[in-house]
Design a protein around this motif. Sequence first.
Motif, PDB file in Angstrom:
ATOM      1  N   LYS A  39     -24.020 -72.141 -14.666  1.00 60.16           N
ATOM      2  CA  LYS A  39     -23.237 -70.931 -14.901  1.00 60.16           C
ATOM      3  C   LYS A  39     -23.684 -70.211 -16.173  1.00 60.16           C
ATOM      4  O   LYS A  39     -24.364 -70.783 -17.032  1.00 60.16           O
ATOM      5  N   ASP A  40     -23.314 -68.949 -16.267  1.00 58.72           N
ATOM      6  CA  ASP A  40     -23.536 -68.097 -17.438  1.00 58.72           C
ATOM      7  C   ASP A  40     -25.009 -67.809 -17.745  1.00 58.72           C
ATOM      8  O   ASP A  40     -25.364 -67.546 -18.892  1.00 58.72           O
ATOM      9  N   SER A  75     -32.048 -65.712 -18.681  1.00 58.91           N
ATOM     10  CA  SER A  75     -31.829 -66.148 -20.069  1.00 58.91           C
ATOM     11  C   SER A  75     -30.446 -66.754 -20.225  1.00 58.91           C
ATOM     12  O   SER A  75     -29.535 -66.471 -19.457  1.00 58.91           O
ATOM     13  N   HIS A  76     -30.338 -67.610 -21.240  1.00 55.47           N
ATOM     14  CA  HIS A  76     -29.066 -68.273 -21.562  1.00 55.47           C
ATOM     15  C   HIS A  76     -29.105 -68.605 -23.049  1.00 55.47           C
ATOM     16  O   HIS A  76     -30.144 -68.972 -23.583  1.00 55.47           O
ATOM     17  N   SER A  77     -27.980 -68.514 -23.688  1.00 60.98           N
ATOM     18  CA  SER A  77     -27.945 -68.753 -25.133  1.00 60.98           C
ATOM     19  C   SER A  77     -28.309 -70.187 -25.512  1.00 60.98           C
ATOM     20  O   SER A  77     -28.771 -70.440 -26.619  1.00 60.98           O
ATOM     21  N   LYS A  78     -28.144 -71.143 -24.600  1.00 63.86           N
ATOM     22  CA  LYS A  78     -28.446 -72.545 -24.903  1.00 63.86           C
ATOM     23  C   LYS A  78     -29.854 -72.962 -24.530  1.00 63.86           C
ATOM     24  O   LYS A  78     -30.273 -74.067 -24.826  1.00 63.86           O
ATOM     25  N   PHE A  79     -30.608 -72.072 -23.869  1.00 61.02           N
ATOM     26  CA  PHE A  79     -31.968 -72.435 -23.448  1.00 61.02           C
ATOM     27  C   PHE A  79     -32.994 -71.626 -24.196  1.00 61.02           C
ATOM     28  O   PHE A  79     -32.873 -70.539 -24.539  1.00 61.02           O
TER      29      PHE A  79
END
Length: 79
Positions: A39-40, A75-79
């Motif tokens: 998700k997200d 994109s993802h803030s944790k990756f």
Amino acid sequence: MKTQKLLKSLVLFTLFSGYLLQAQITISGKVNFKNKGVKDISVTLKDTYDGATTDENGIYTFQTSEKGERNLVFSHSKF
């Protein structure tokens, strides 16, 4: 006279709305990591504002009027 004008307007509206409906393309898919939906994740068409964010199952869907071959950006803030 009014009937002819109304009929012409209705025909133009019908033709124009058909063109607009054809101009939209739906892009959808699923983002997985280790066989689980993520998700997200932000999914966008490169160099555009068109895109979506994945839901809790990793599924995204959005519409665009862009034509031709395009690249998706994930994109993802944790990756």
